[in-house]
Design a protein around this motif. Structure first.
Motif, mmCIF file in Angstrom:
data_model
loop_
_atom_site.group_PDB
_atom_site.id
_atom_site.type_symbol
_atom_site.label_atom_id
_atom_site.label_comp_id
_atom_site.label_asym_id
_atom_site.label_seq_id
_atom_site.Cartn_x
_atom_site.Cartn_y
_atom_site.Cartn_z
ATOM 1 N N ARG A 60 0.822 -1.210 0.000
ATOM 2 C CA ARG A 60 0.000 0.000 0.000
ATOM 3 C C ARG A 60 0.856 1.260 0.000
ATOM 4 O O ARG A 60 0.429 2.325 0.441
ATOM 5 N N LEU A 61 2.072 1.145 -0.518
ATOM 6 C CA LEU A 61 2.934 2.301 -0.711
ATOM 7 C C LEU A 61 2.817 2.769 -2.159
ATOM 8 O O LEU A 61 2.559 1.965 -3.054
ATOM 9 N N PRO A 62 3.016 4.058 -2.407
ATOM 10 C CA PRO A 62 2.936 4.553 -3.784
ATOM 11 C C PRO A 62 4.075 4.002 -4.635
ATOM 12 O O PRO A 62 5.103 3.538 -4.118
ATOM 13 N N GLY A 63 3.899 4.064 -5.964
ATOM 14 C CA GLY A 63 4.937 3.630 -6.883
ATOM 15 C C GLY A 63 5.990 4.705 -7.098
ATOM 16 O O GLY A 63 5.998 5.751 -6.450
ATOM 17 N N SER A 64 6.847 4.471 -8.062
ATOM 18 C CA SER A 64 7.999 5.335 -8.271
ATOM 19 C C SER A 64 7.601 6.757 -8.677
ATOM 20 O O SER A 64 8.330 7.714 -8.384
ATOM 21 N N ASP A 65 6.437 6.922 -9.344
ATOM 22 C CA ASP A 65 6.034 8.256 -9.795
ATOM 23 C C ASP A 65 5.935 9.236 -8.640
ATOM 24 O O ASP A 65 6.241 10.421 -8.794
ATOM 25 N N ALA A 66 5.491 8.746 -7.470
ATOM 26 C CA ALA A 66 5.323 9.641 -6.325
ATOM 27 C C ALA A 66 6.653 10.256 -5.909
ATOM 28 O O ALA A 66 6.727 11.430 -5.545
ATOM 29 N N VAL A 67 7.734 9.450 -5.974
ATOM 30 C CA VAL A 67 9.050 9.946 -5.571
ATOM 31 C C VAL A 67 9.708 10.739 -6.691
ATOM 32 O O VAL A 67 10.291 11.797 -6.465
ATOM 33 N N THR A 68 9.617 10.235 -7.930
ATOM 34 C CA THR A 68 10.299 10.934 -9.023
ATOM 35 C C THR A 68 9.703 12.318 -9.270
ATOM 36 O O THR A 68 10.418 13.272 -9.578
ATOM 37 N N THR A 69 8.374 12.443 -9.104
ATOM 38 C CA THR A 69 7.750 13.759 -9.235
ATOM 39 C C THR A 69 8.263 14.704 -8.157
ATOM 40 O O THR A 69 8.550 15.879 -8.410
ATOM 41 N N GLU A 70 8.402 14.173 -6.944
ATOM 42 C CA GLU A 70 8.917 14.991 -5.849
ATOM 43 C C GLU A 70 10.384 15.343 -6.067
ATOM 44 O O GLU A 70 10.822 16.450 -5.741
ATOM 45 N N VAL A 71 11.162 14.419 -6.633
ATOM 46 C CA VAL A 71 12.565 14.720 -6.947
ATOM 47 C C VAL A 71 12.645 15.907 -7.900
ATOM 48 O O VAL A 71 13.430 16.840 -7.692
ATOM 49 N N ASP A 72 11.844 15.879 -8.948
ATOM 50 C CA ASP A 72 11.863 16.984 -9.911
ATOM 51 C C ASP A 72 11.464 18.304 -9.255
ATOM 52 O O ASP A 72 11.997 19.362 -9.608
ATOM 53 N N ARG A 73 10.553 18.241 -8.309
ATOM 54 C CA ARG A 73 10.154 19.472 -7.619
ATOM 55 C C ARG A 73 11.300 20.000 -6.757
ATOM 56 O O ARG A 73 11.558 21.203 -6.732
ATOM 57 N N TRP A 74 11.990 19.092 -6.061
ATOM 58 C CA TRP A 74 13.124 19.525 -5.236
ATOM 59 C C TRP A 74 14.243 20.076 -6.107
ATOM 60 O O TRP A 74 14.902 21.048 -5.749
ATOM 61 N N VAL A 75 14.474 19.450 -7.254
ATOM 62 C CA VAL A 75 15.503 19.942 -8.179
ATOM 63 C C VAL A 75 15.142 21.354 -8.641
ATOM 64 O O VAL A 75 15.995 22.250 -8.675
ATOM 65 N N ALA A 76 13.871 21.548 -9.007
ATOM 66 C CA ALA A 76 13.441 22.859 -9.484
ATOM 67 C C ALA A 76 13.589 23.930 -8.412
ATOM 68 O O ALA A 76 13.848 25.100 -8.716
ATOM 69 N N HIS A 77 13.447 23.538 -7.142
ATOM 70 C CA HIS A 77 13.578 24.494 -6.048
ATOM 71 C C HIS A 77 15.028 24.656 -5.585
ATOM 72 O O HIS A 77 15.283 25.403 -4.634
ATOM 73 N N GLY A 78 15.962 23.969 -6.251
ATOM 74 C CA GLY A 78 17.355 24.087 -5.857
ATOM 75 C C GLY A 78 17.633 23.508 -4.482
ATOM 76 O O GLY A 78 18.455 24.039 -3.726
ATOM 77 N N ARG A 79 16.980 22.401 -4.167
ATOM 78 C CA ARG A 79 17.069 21.819 -2.827
ATOM 79 C C ARG A 79 17.947 20.574 -2.848
ATOM 80 O O ARG A 79 17.824 19.730 -3.744
#
Length: 552
Positions: free
Chosen positions: A378-397
């Motif tokens: 019942r854990l999310p698939g890879s999309d949940a993390v990869t989308t968040e990775v792209d958001r962190w990258v965009a924020h320079g985090r």
């Protein structure tokens, strides 16, 4: 003698909310039938200010309740400062300043920036909202755009083909608290691109062409089934803001009645004080029911409408949809369907949100999340993390991406049976889920593989939660391997780049005996072995290498 104003007409074009599919405001466009009035206005600030004032008066004659956008040149704002003609027009027609957005457009070249910023500050102090217009196809410097701190940024539609630029602008808007709009959308493909780019608002002939009369009827394409953009957990309330029907707190019940009966799409009226702060909320059905009762009109018509109102329910512009639902849930049951007022940092109303919009969006979000959950953990698939990775990258985090799996899992299934293997995967998933927080995300990407995104400071407790635990299946001990890539700001461009650099670290971790942890730094060769040892006599084992230390 005919004046130039005799040949001047105005057109209205809706500004559409792409989330709710409703009209958020109307932009008033000057349409001179003869002469070069607009060219003169660019050179003559006083004339440009008069055009803005005439636009407000024309909108008043058309009796639209929608918030308004008026256009002024940057040079006009720098020259006139507070645009006295515009302010006087807004006051004369009974509008409130925060119902008017001033679209500041190019050219910006040779405009005294300090004077421009002072002019913007004067308007903002009065309550007007500021839009940076023509971004992407004009000459506004990026530094000036940041200094302006606009409430809204309007992009030219030509930028939709340059996704990196639009993504960067969306990040800038998120950081500054501005909304992002796209102008000139003429096709469904353009609308889809605007949505994919993260724009909250749009305008163009696709939705409705500019017309002599303002209209709330627009065409907004539906998202194709199964192609909806993933929503973040807890979408921002900004995505659902609708225009608010506002009246002064001194308004009579008869004034409210006329507004409601003349605008059936309005579900309620907010009574605001002189500063624009909501003081009472008048809900349509309850109000009209009170007036329609026996002697109701005689009793209330000439009295303050505030007597038939309730204490307004408010949320800040930075609230999430879930926080709005909390406000609704804590209120009286009879007011569940009432609009919730959205206020800025000064407490002034910027619009309302309707419960139906929130429930629909959150339901869609939960359906999408449920569809992506792994049925075993019942854990999310890879999309949940990869989308968040792209958001962190965009924020320079800075972030750390870890890949975790169970050593020799095929042998576990062959020896202990698939039921024991499934239970082991569930147990590892539960251990990882317990570590989740705002700075740590877990995904089950299939089989015995898990993906974890975390702040670099969270690495040690994360690894301890899975490597310091004695795992077993069918009575036999089992070990786990963890590979981590630490990514400082700017070291990778997206999740694909991080995944490519993480793969060899996983191979290195699997080449070690016992519970193992290998950590690498994006942009550097080598890796650091934090747990585990090389397998003796195994020529294929990757030796422990130094050269990449933990960076936080």
């Amino acid at each position: 003698m005919r004046s130039w104003t005799d040949s001047l007409r105005f057109a209205f074009q809706p500004v559409v909310n792409l989330t709710t599919g409703t009209v958020a405001a109307v932009e008033i466009l000057a349409r001179p039938e003869t002469g070069d009035v607009l060219a003169r206005a660019r050179r003559e600030p006083e004339l440009d200010g008069r055009l803005a004032a005439l636009a407000i008066h024309d909108a008043a004659r058309k009796e639209t309740l929608l918030p308004l956008h008026v256009n002024v040149f940057a040079g006009t704002l720098a020259d006139l400062g507070d645009l006295s003609a515009l302010r006087e027009a807004v006051r004369a027609v009974g509008r409130l300043p925060w119902e008017v957005t001033v679209d500041v457009g190019p050219p910006f070249t040779h405009v005294p920036q300090r004077a421009l910023l002072e002019g913007v500050a004067a308007l903002r102090e009065e309550g007007f909202r500021i839009c940076a217009d023509g971004v992407g196809d004009g000459d506004v410097p990026l530094r000036l755009l940041d200094d302006l701190g606009p409430d809204l940024v309007k992009l030219d539609a030509s930028l939709l083909a340059r996704t990196a630029s639009v993504r960067a602008m969306r990040t800038l808007c998120e950081e500054s608290g501005a909304l992002l709009a796209v102008e000139g959308v003429e096709s469904e493909l353009g609308c889809a691109a605007a949505r994919d780019a993260g724009a909250q608002l749009a305008q163009g002939d696709l939705f409705a062409p500019a017309a002599r009369l303002p209209s709330s009827e627009v065409y907004v394409p539906q998202l194709p089934t199964g192609c909806e953009a993933p929503r973040p957990a807890g979408p921002s309330v900004r995505e659902f803001v609708r225009p608010a029907a506002l009246l002064p707190e001194s308004a009579s019940a008869e004034q409210v009645r006329k507004l409601l009966t003349g605008a059936p799409e309005v579900s309620g009226v907010l009574l605001v004080d002189a500063a624009g702060v909501p003081v009472r909320s008048v809900q349509r059905d309850r109000f009209l029911l009170s007036l329609s009762a026996r002697y109701g009109h005689a009793l209330y018509a000439d009295r303050p409408a505030a007597r038939l109102g309730d204490r307004p329910r408010t949320v800040g512009v930075s609230a999430t949809a879930w926080e709005v639902l909390d406000v609704v849930a804590d209120g009286e049951h009879s007011r569940t369907a009432d609009d919730v007022a959205v206020v800025d940092d000064g407490g002034r109303c910027v619009g309302v949100v309707r419960l139906a919009d929130l429930v629909r969006a959150l339901a869609e979000s939960r359906v999408e999340e449920a569809a992506g959950l792994n049925p075993l953990t019942r854990l999310p698939g890879s999309d949940a993390v990869t989308t968040e990775v792209d958001r962190w990258v965009a924020h320079g985090r800075a972030f750390a991406l870890s890949w975790l799996d169970i050593d020799g899992f095929k042998q576990v299934n062959d020896g202990a049976g698939f039921a024991a293997g499934d239970e082991l995967i569930r147990a590892v998933g539960r251990a990882l889920a317990r570590t989740e927080s705002e700075t740590l995300r877990v995904a089950h990407i299939g089989g015995d593989d898990f993906l974890v995104l975390a702040d670099p400071e969270r690495l040690d407790p994360l690894v301890a939660a899975v490597l310091d635990v004695p795992w077993s299946a069918g009575g036999s001990p089992v070990t786990l391997s963890v590979a981590t890539l630490v990514c400082p700001p700017g070291s990778v461009t997206d999740h694909r780049g991080a995944a490519t650099r993480l793969a060899p670290l996983k191979q290195a971790a699997k080449g070690l005996s016992g519970a193992s942890w290998v950590c690498g730094l994006a942009g550097r060769e080598g890796y650091e072995v934090r747990r585990g040892a090389a397998v003796r006599g195994d020529a294929s084992a990757v030796p422990a290498q130094k050269g990449a230390s933990h960076a936080s």
